[in-house]
Design an enzyme around this catalytic site. Structure first.
Site, PDB file in Angstrom:
ATOM      1  N   GLU A 202      -9.642  -2.093  -2.416  1.00 39.32           N
ATOM      2  CA  GLU A 202      -9.743  -0.654  -2.843  1.00 39.32           C
ATOM      3  C   GLU A 202      -8.361  -0.215  -3.292  1.00 39.32           C
ATOM      4  O   GLU A 202      -7.996   0.333  -2.426  1.00 39.32           O
ATOM      5  CB  GLU A 202     -10.657   0.263  -1.933  1.00 39.32           C
ATOM      6  CG  GLU A 202     -11.402   1.224  -2.706  1.00 39.32           C
ATOM      7  CD  GLU A 202     -10.765   2.680  -2.382  1.00 39.32           C
ATOM      8  OE1 GLU A 202     -10.112   2.687  -3.717  1.00 39.32           O
ATOM      9  OE2 GLU A 202     -11.045   3.287  -1.645  1.00 39.32           O
TER      10      GLU A 202
ATOM     11  N   GLU B  42      -0.473   5.659 -11.884  1.00 36.51           N
ATOM     12  CA  GLU B  42      -1.004   6.458 -10.608  1.00 36.51           C
ATOM     13  C   GLU B  42       0.032   7.398 -10.217  1.00 36.51           C
ATOM     14  O   GLU B  42       0.995   7.047  -9.580  1.00 36.51           O
ATOM     15  CB  GLU B  42      -1.566   5.604  -9.814  1.00 36.51           C
ATOM     16  CG  GLU B  42      -2.151   6.394  -8.627  1.00 36.51           C
ATOM     17  CD  GLU B  42      -3.076   5.702  -7.850  1.00 36.51           C
ATOM     18  OE1 GLU B  42      -2.460   4.744  -7.178  1.00 36.51           O
ATOM     19  OE2 GLU B  42      -4.329   6.076  -7.528  1.00 36.51           O
TER      20      GLU B  42
ATOM     21  N   CYS C 125      -7.527   8.202  -4.701  1.00 36.26           N
ATOM     22  CA  CYS C 125      -7.520   6.914  -5.678  1.00 36.26           C
ATOM     23  C   CYS C 125      -8.393   7.347  -7.002  1.00 36.26           C
ATOM     24  O   CYS C 125      -7.991   6.752  -8.197  1.00 36.26           O
ATOM     25  CB  CYS C 125      -8.021   5.918  -4.968  1.00 36.26           C
ATOM     26  SG  CYS C 125      -9.393   6.104  -4.027  1.00 36.26           S
TER      27      CYS C 125
ATOM     28  N   LYS D  81      -5.329  -1.548  11.202  1.00 35.31           N
ATOM     29  CA  LYS D  81      -3.959  -1.079  11.167  1.00 35.31           C
ATOM     30  C   LYS D  81      -3.860   0.359  10.403  1.00 35.31           C
ATOM     31  O   LYS D  81      -4.085   0.249   9.047  1.00 35.31           O
ATOM     32  CB  LYS D  81      -2.967  -2.290  10.645  1.00 35.31           C
ATOM     33  CG  LYS D  81      -1.534  -1.500  10.767  1.00 35.31           C
ATOM     34  CD  LYS D  81      -0.726  -1.954   9.656  1.00 35.31           C
ATOM     35  CE  LYS D  81      -0.479  -1.092   8.677  1.00 35.31           C
ATOM     36  NZ  LYS D  81       0.129   0.245   8.673  1.00 35.31           N
TER      37      LYS D  81
HETATM   38  P1  NAI Z   1       0.682   1.289   0.480  1.00 35.45           P
HETATM   39  O1  NAI Z   1      -0.235   0.424  -0.466  1.00 35.45           O
HETATM   40  O2  NAI Z   1       1.982   0.915   0.588  1.00 35.45           O
HETATM   41  O3  NAI Z   1       0.175   1.627   1.791  1.00 35.45           O
HETATM   42  C1  NAI Z   1      -1.202   1.497   1.938  1.00 35.45           C
HETATM   43  C2  NAI Z   1      -1.354   0.801   3.270  1.00 35.45           C
HETATM   44  O4  NAI Z   1      -0.725  -0.415   3.161  1.00 35.45           O
HETATM   45  C3  NAI Z   1      -0.536   1.359   4.513  1.00 35.45           C
HETATM   46  O5  NAI Z   1      -1.323   0.971   5.871  1.00 35.45           O
HETATM   47  C4  NAI Z   1       0.490   0.526   4.913  1.00 35.45           C
HETATM   48  O6  NAI Z   1       1.323   0.361   5.983  1.00 35.45           O
HETATM   49  C5  NAI Z   1       0.147  -0.956   4.314  1.00 35.45           C
HETATM   50  N1  NAI Z   1       1.130  -2.083   3.629  1.00 35.45           N
HETATM   51  C6  NAI Z   1       2.188  -1.406   2.926  1.00 35.45           C
HETATM   52  N2  NAI Z   1       2.952  -2.570   2.568  1.00 35.45           N
HETATM   53  C7  NAI Z   1       2.089  -3.617   3.257  1.00 35.45           C
HETATM   54  C8  NAI Z   1       2.180  -5.022   3.185  1.00 35.45           C
HETATM   55  N3  NAI Z   1       3.388  -5.687   2.589  1.00 35.45           N
HETATM   56  N4  NAI Z   1       1.209  -5.857   3.666  1.00 35.45           N
HETATM   57  C9  NAI Z   1       0.380  -5.240   4.379  1.00 35.45           C
HETATM   58  N5  NAI Z   1       0.108  -4.169   4.530  1.00 35.45           N
HETATM   59  C10 NAI Z   1       1.136  -3.184   3.787  1.00 35.45           C
HETATM   60  O7  NAI Z   1       0.841   2.712  -0.372  1.00 35.45           O
HETATM   61  P2  NAI Z   1       1.999   3.854  -0.246  1.00 35.45           P
HETATM   62  O8  NAI Z   1       3.490   3.210  -0.237  1.00 35.45           O
HETATM   63  O9  NAI Z   1       1.451   4.543   0.731  1.00 35.45           O
HETATM   64  O10 NAI Z   1       1.621   4.757  -1.437  1.00 35.45           O
HETATM   65  C11 NAI Z   1       2.183   4.269  -2.719  1.00 35.45           C
HETATM   66  C12 NAI Z   1       1.038   4.351  -3.758  1.00 35.45           C
HETATM   67  O11 NAI Z   1       0.008   3.672  -3.625  1.00 35.45           O
HETATM   68  C13 NAI Z   1       0.830   6.052  -3.853  1.00 35.45           C
HETATM   69  O12 NAI Z   1       1.651   6.811  -4.537  1.00 35.45           O
HETATM   70  C14 NAI Z   1      -0.701   5.962  -4.635  1.00 35.45           C
HETATM   71  O13 NAI Z   1      -0.698   5.585  -6.010  1.00 35.45           O
HETATM   72  C15 NAI Z   1      -1.127   4.390  -4.166  1.00 35.45           C
HETATM   73  N6  NAI Z   1      -2.106   4.551  -2.862  1.00 35.45           N
HETATM   74  C16 NAI Z   1      -3.645   4.525  -3.232  1.00 35.45           C
HETATM   75  C17 NAI Z   1      -4.282   4.804  -2.177  1.00 35.45           C
HETATM   76  C18 NAI Z   1      -5.762   4.541  -2.418  1.00 35.45           C
HETATM   77  O14 NAI Z   1      -6.688   5.269  -1.854  1.00 35.45           O
HETATM   78  N7  NAI Z   1      -6.307   3.627  -3.475  1.00 35.45           N
HETATM   79  C19 NAI Z   1      -3.921   5.028  -0.961  1.00 35.45           C
HETATM   80  C20 NAI Z   1      -2.459   5.216  -0.863  1.00 35.45           C
HETATM   81  C21 NAI Z   1      -1.826   4.968  -1.752  1.00 35.45           C
END
Ligand code: NAI
Ligand code: MG
Length: 501
Positions: free
Chosen positions: A273, A404, A307, A198
C-alpha cells in the site's frame, strides 16, 4: 524521560514511556540481542520521548522462528475458528477500554491531535478488529462440480480449502501507527496466520502497547511478534527472510520497490500500500458549501500525511477563485499546535526529516513559479510544524504537482473543459484515491468510472470503513486492505479432489 511527562499527560502513558520499551518475541518482552536502543521523539518539541529496543536482523530471525513455530506446531492452528474470532474480539474490547491511553500515545509519538486520535484512530482500529473477528468463522471454500474428460465414467468430489498463508512479515508507517497495525494484524489473525510486525521507527509506541494487550487477550506465544527498529536493518531483514511466507508493506513507493526485490529470494507473496497524488475534482455544479470544507479536509486531515490526501485539486474555472479562497479561509481557521492541547486541530509533522522534505517541496514549488495564497512556510522554530498551504499558479510539469509531498500542501489548478479534466486527473504514476464534487449524479458516476484509482469518493473525502476495500491502482500498490478482499491476501487456496466412483 523528562519533557514528555507534562502535567496533562495520562499517568499510565507517563509510566509506559518512562522505561525503555522492549520487543515482543515468542510471548516474552525482551531487549534486542545487540542491547541497542533508539530514541523516539516528540514532534511537537523535537525532544526525546522514549527509548525503544532496536531490533536488527538477529532479532528478526528470532521473531520469525517464533512465528514459524507458532504456525507449525503451536496451539494457534488447533483453535477453532470461533475461538480465534473471540480472541480478536477480546483484543478489540481491551483496546476500546484503553482508548484514552492509546490516544495519548498516538498524539505524543506521532504529533497528531489528541482529540482526533481519540475520535478516529482508536475507534477505527477497534472497529477493524471487530470486523475481522467476524470473518474468522466465515472463510469458506467451495464444492466444485468437475467433469475430467479423460476419465470417462469416473466420479469425483472436489472442493477447495482456504488456508492461512503462514508466517507474515508486516512493515507499517508512522502516519496512523495504531490503525496501520490494526489494518495489518486484523486479517492476518482472522485467517490464522502468524506475524512479525515491524512498526515505523518514528512511532513504535502504540504497536508495543498493543502487543501488551495481545498478550493479555490470550493469543498464544509467537502468534504476534513485534520488533521495532529501522527500515534499512530490521525492515530489510524481514522482507528478505527466507522463512517468511508473505510480506505486507505500507509506506513509500520507493521502499515498496525494494520490498519486491527483497521478496524475490524465496518468492514470498507481497502486498503493498504505497503513495498517492490523489486528484480532487470540483465541478461548477457542486454544492460549494460542502465541497470547500471537504476539499480543505481532504488535504489538511492528518497534516496531509495521508497516502490518499487530496493533493491535486482541479476546480472548474468559473468557481476556481471562490473555491480556492474558501479553502484558504478554512486553512487560516485551523488551530495548529501541540497535539495534547485540546484546541489543536493540526499538530506537527512527524519528524525533522518530514519537515525538511515538505519545506523542500515548498521551495521547489516557489522556484518553479507556484504562489502560496495561504501558508507556505514552517511555523515557529520549535517542533516540526508547517502552515496549511494552498499553492496556485501550478501545473502538471511541476514537481509539487507530480510527486507526493505528504504534508499540508494542496496544489490548485483550474480547468475549463469537463471532458479534458479526467485524462489530466489520471495523468499520474499513482492511483490510490480520487474524488469528485457535483450535484449531477450521472456525471458523478461517469467520472467515478473513468478515474483510475482504488477509491473514488463522491461528494465526500477520507471516508474509511473496515468493510470497504482500500488500495492502489498503478504504482500505488498491490492488493487491497480491509473488506473481505483483504482475506484473499492472507489465504491460499487448496484444491482437494476425491475419486468417489
Ligand atoms: P518509508 O517507506 O521509508 O517507511 C515506511 C516503513 O518502511 C517504515 O516502517 C520503515 O522503517 C520501513 N522501511 C524503510 N526502508 C526499508 C527497507 N529498505 N526495507 C524494509 N522496510 C523499510 O517512508 P518514510 O521514509 O517514512 O517516508 C517517506 C515518504 O514515503 C513520505 O514522505 C511519503 O511520501 C511516503 N509514505 C507513504 C505512506 C503511505 O501511507 N502510503 C506512509 C509513510 C510514508
Ligand atoms: Mg524512508
Amino acid at each position: 524521560m523528562g519533557i514528555a511527562v507534562s502535567p496533562q499527560i495520562h499517568p499510565q502513558v507517563a509510566d509506559f514511556i518512562d522505561k525503555p520499551r522492549k520487543m515482543l518475541i515468542n510471548g516474552q518482552w525482551v531487549n534486542s540481542i545487540s542491547g541497542k536502543t533508539f530514541p523516539t521523539y516528540n514532534p511537537a518539541t523535537g525532544e526525546v520521548l522514549a527509548q525503544v529496543a532496536e531490533g536488527d536482523s538477529a532479532d528478526i530471525d528470532l521473531a520469525v522462528k517464533a512465528a514459524r513455530k507458532a504456525f507449525d506446531q503451536g496451539p494457534w492452528r488447533k483453535l477453532t475458528v470461533s475461538e480465534r474470532g473471540r480472541l480478536i474480539w477480546k483484543l478489540a474490547d481491551l483496546l476500546e477500554q484503553h482508548t484514552e491511553e492509546f490516544a495519548y500515545i498516538e498524539s505524543l509519538d506521532n504529533g497528531k491531535a489528541l482529540t482526533i486520535a481519540r475520535a478516529a484512530d482508536v475507534p477505527l482500529a477497534v472497529d477493524l478488529f471487530r470486523y475481522m473477528a467476524g470473518w474468522a468463522t466465515k472463510i469458506e471454500g467451495n464444492t466444485i462440480p468437475i467433469s475430467v474428460p479423460y476419465t470417462p465414467g469416473a466420479k469425483y468430489l472436489a472442493y477447495t480449502l482456504r488456508e492461512p498463508i503462514g508466517v507474515v512479515g508486516q512493515i507499517i508507517p508512522w502516519n496512523f501507527p495504531l490503525l496501520m497495525a490494526a489494518w495489518k494484524l486484523g486479517p492476518a489473525l482472522a485467517t490464522g496466520c502468524t506475524v512479525v510486525l515491524k512498526p515505523a521507527e518514528q512511532t513504535p509506541l502504540s504497536s508495543l502497547r498493543l502487543g501488551e494487550l495481545i498478550t493479555e487477550a490470550g493469543f498464544p506465544d509467537g502468534v504476534v511478534n513485534i520488533v521495532p527498529g529501522y527500515g534499512e536493518t530490521a525492515g530489510a531483514a524481514l522482507a528478505a527472510h527466507p522463512d517468511v511466507d508473505k510480506i505486507a508493506f505500507t509506506g513509500s513507493t520507493e521502499v515498496g520497490k525494494l520490498i519486491v526485490h527483497a521478496a524475490a529470494g524465496n518468492l514470498k507473496k507481497v502486498t503493498l500500500e504505497l503513495g498517492g497524488k490523489s486528484p480532487n475534482v470540483v465541478y461548477k455544479d457542486a454544492d460549494l458549501d460542502t465541497a470547500i470544507p471537504g476539499a480543505a479536509s481532504a488535504i489538511f486531515f492528518n497534516h496531509g500525511q495521508c497516502c490518499c490526501a487530496g493533493s491535486r485539486l482541479y476546480v472548474e474555472k468559473s468557481v476556481f477563485d471562490k473555491v480556492v479562497e474558501g479553502i484558504a479561509e478554512e486553512a487560516k481557521k485551523i488551530n495548529v499546535g501541540s497535539g495534547l492541547d485540546p484546541q489543536t486541530e493540526m499538530g506537527p509533522l512527524v519528524s525533522e526529516e518530514q519537515l525538511r522534505r515538505v519545506c523542500g517541496y515548498l521551495e521547489s514549488g516557489f522556484s518553479e513559479g507556484a504562489k502560496a495564497i495561504v501558508g507556505g512556510h514552517r511555523k515557529g522554530d520549535k517542533g516540526y510544524f508547517v502552515e496549511p498551504t494552498v499553492l496556485v499558479n501550478t501545473n502538471e510539469d511541476m514537481k509539487v504537482v507530480r510527486e507526493e509531498i505528504f504534508g499540508p500542501v494542496v496544489t490548485a489548478m483550474p480547468f475549463t473543459d469537463p471532458e479534458e479534466i479526467l485524462p489530466r486527473a489520471n495523468n499520474s504514476e499513482y492511483g490510490l484515491a480520487a474524488a469528485v464534487w457535483t450535484k449531477d449524479i450521472s456525471k458523478a458516476h461517469r467520472t467515478a468510472e473513468i478515474l483510475r484509482a482504488g477509491t473514488v469518493w463522491i461528494n465526500c473525502y477520507n471516508i474509511f470503513d473496515a468493510a470497504l476495500p482500500f488500495g492502489g491502482y498503478k504504482q500505488s500498490g498491490w492488493g487491497r486492505e480491509m473488506g473481505h478482499e483483504v482475506l484473499n491476501n492472507y489465504t491460499q487456496t487448496k484444491a482437494v479432489c476425491t475419486k468417489v466412483a
